[in-house]
Design an enzyme around this catalytic site. Structure first.
Site, PDB file in Angstrom:
ATOM      1  N   GLY A  89       0.582  -1.761   0.103  1.00 28.77           N
ATOM      2  CA  GLY A  89      -0.359  -0.309   0.432  1.00 28.77           C
ATOM      3  C   GLY A  89       1.196   0.880   0.239  1.00 28.77           C
ATOM      4  CG  ASP A 121       7.527  -8.667   7.094  1.00 28.89           C
ATOM      5  OD1 ASP A 121       9.170  -8.784   7.268  1.00 28.89           O
ATOM      6  OD2 ASP A 121       7.431  -7.320   6.322  1.00 28.89           O
TER       7      ASP A 121
END
Length: 504
Positions: free
Chosen positions: A31, A149
């Site tokens: 994004g 992550d």
């Protein structure tokens, strides 16, 4: 989200009749992030994340909204996870969600660092991950989460008046529910960032919280040395697969020989980097226990809370004489319990109203704290509910710190008056009443507020008057309590105080 260099925004204007987009401040694989102003909340800056056009498949849209909902749910439980508080679809059909705007630095920009700074930041990272690992409610059941992550680029460090530096964990875009079967699938194949991925993550199999603990071990190593535990020949998947599965981590002492690393901390980092999950610390509580035991021996005492100036003599409150005399004449309110508590109240004087703090203590403790120093801090939240923490700290060398927290619901007009009065004066009284009968005033102290703080208080009062109604005061109070308790815990460890020395 943090502030970054502006690029030419692809989309500006008013979003959802509420968010005035200002400019593009970040871009990632999933994004784009824009700085915006929430005009409904008086122009408060926010960060708006849009799903990229290139990944706008139905599944990616579903995962994108899932990320927003995860962040919203987790941020209500932990101060160390970026808050998401709105989501929707733009007129052009692009999904978006709205986060708090955080003007700070990425952890990667602060590496390497000193041991005290390391302990402060790692402890907060662990608290945020612990919240995720404990899980959120999905369809009436609690499911743990694995971030998958964790890396310095996904950890933001922002200035904070209480903790000095406040950690926020970002990007739950590929986070995974543990033991949750649904139409949303984040399993299968490799997801993550190669230098920080656990051996089992590279296999693309099932993961649990111990995978994040491995990633944390890589981060801790890097925070102290400025380097990764391994140095593969290339950055390709195969080279990192070999490093994570078969190569022994380099020694921290070889990379930073001047660093006086406690053996206990070295052992902790190497345990987190174990190839097999069962050989690592099994949860964040184990890691936090080690970090807390190290903190008192490594971290120096905070100079902002414990001043080194000579204390004021007893009876010199620093208040105007007429106001001090009026404080001495006060009696303990009949509607308050006879116990060690603290509360704020508005004192009406002949000239104007004055914000005060009242507390009840034993006669003996009041006498012992007659010679002391006072400091204060103010923490303000607009979302999910407008609330202010007004914190006063009393320091006496013989007794240590005493904390006087007051949580003010800023949708209450009486608290508007209280904070407005607080902002108008350079000092406020701290009135001490005796626990023993007849519960009279036994001492009047005072704490000063600098000009910048008073200007902030005035701004916050105005903001609170423009906010829409909310019924989530308990959520904001819980977030404020987390920040207060973390500072309290840290200072108690440093000064070796007992919990009995703290007024709750």
């Amino acid at each position: 989200m943090s502030q970054g260099a502006f690029t030419s925004p692809k989309n500006t204007g008013l979003l959802a009749k509420r968010y005035q987009l200002k400019g593009l401040i970040g871009k990632g694989g999933m994004g784009e992030v824009f700085l915006a102003e929430d005009i409904l909340l008086g122009g408060i800056p926010v960060a708006v994340k849009f799903l990229s056009q290139t990944v706008s498949s139905p599944k990616m849209k579903q995962d994108f909204i899932r990320e927003a909902l995860m962040s919203a749910a987790l941020s209500q439980k932990s101060l160390h996870i970026v808050r998401a508080h709105d989501y929707g679809v733009s007129e052009e059909g692009k999904p978006f969600y709205v986060m708090e705007y955080l003007n700070g630095k990425s952890l990667k920009d602060l590496i390497p660092m000193t041991l005290p700074n390391f302990l402060n930041l790692v402890r907060q990272i662990c608290l945020g991950l612990q919240c995720a690992h404990q899980g959120i409610n999905v369809e009436g059941k609690i499911y743990p989460l694995v971030h998958r992550d964790i890396k310095p680029a996904n950890i933001l460090v922002v200035p904070d008046p209480i903790l000095g530096q406040l950690v926020k964990i970002l990007d739950f875009g590929i986070a995974k529910y543990v033991n949750y079967a649904s139409t949303i699938s984040t399993n299968g194949g490799f997801n993550g960032t190669l230098p920080y991925s656990s051996p089992e993550q590279l296999e693309g199999g099932e993961l649990d919280s111990r995978s994040d603990i491995y990633s944390l071990g890589v981060i801790m190593f890097e925070m102290l040395t400025g380097a990764k535990p391994w140095q593969p020949e290339t950055d390709l998947f195969g080279a990192w697969y070999k490093a994570h599965h078969f190569e022994v981590p380099r020694a921290i002492a070889d990379l930073q020989p001047q660093l006086k690393l406690p053996q206990q901390l070295n052992n902790l980092i190497m345990a987190c980097l174990a190839k097999t999950p069962s050989d690592r610390p099994q949860n964040m509580a184990v890691i936090l226990q080690v970090l807390n035991s190290l903190e008192s021996s490594i971290c120096p005492l905070s100079p902002t809370i414990v001043p080194k100036s000579t204390p004021n003599p007893p009876g010199s409150s620093g208040l105007p004489l007429a106001i001090e005399k009026q404080c001495w004449q006060l009696t303990w309110p009949e509607n308050k319990p006879i116990q060690e508590i603290v509360f704020p109240q508005l004192l009406e004087t002949a000239q104007e109203n004055l914000a005060t703090i009242s507390l009840m203590l034993s006669e003996q403790e009041i006498q012992k704290r007659a010679v002391c120093q006072l400091r204060n801090r103010f923490i303000w939240l607009t979302d999910p509910h407008p609330m202010l923490l007004w914190l006063t700290v009393i320091y006496t060398p013989a007794l240590g710190l005493k904390w006087l927290p007051c949580y003010l619901d800023m949708q209450n007009p009486q608290n508007h008056q209280l904070v407005s009065a607080l902002a108008e004066h350079e000092r406020y009284p701290v009135i001490c009443f005796t626990l023993e009968a007849p519960h009279d005033c036994a001492n009047v102290l005072s704490s000063s507020i600098d000009f910048n703080q008073r200007q902030m208080l005035k701004t916050w009062v105005k903001q609170s008057q423009n906010l829409p109604p909310s019924s989530q005061a308990h959520l904001s109070k819980n977030l404020l309590k987390q920040q207060y308790k973390q500072m309290q815990s840290r200072m108690l460890n440093q000064m070796a105080l007992t919990p009995q020395a703290v007024l709750r």
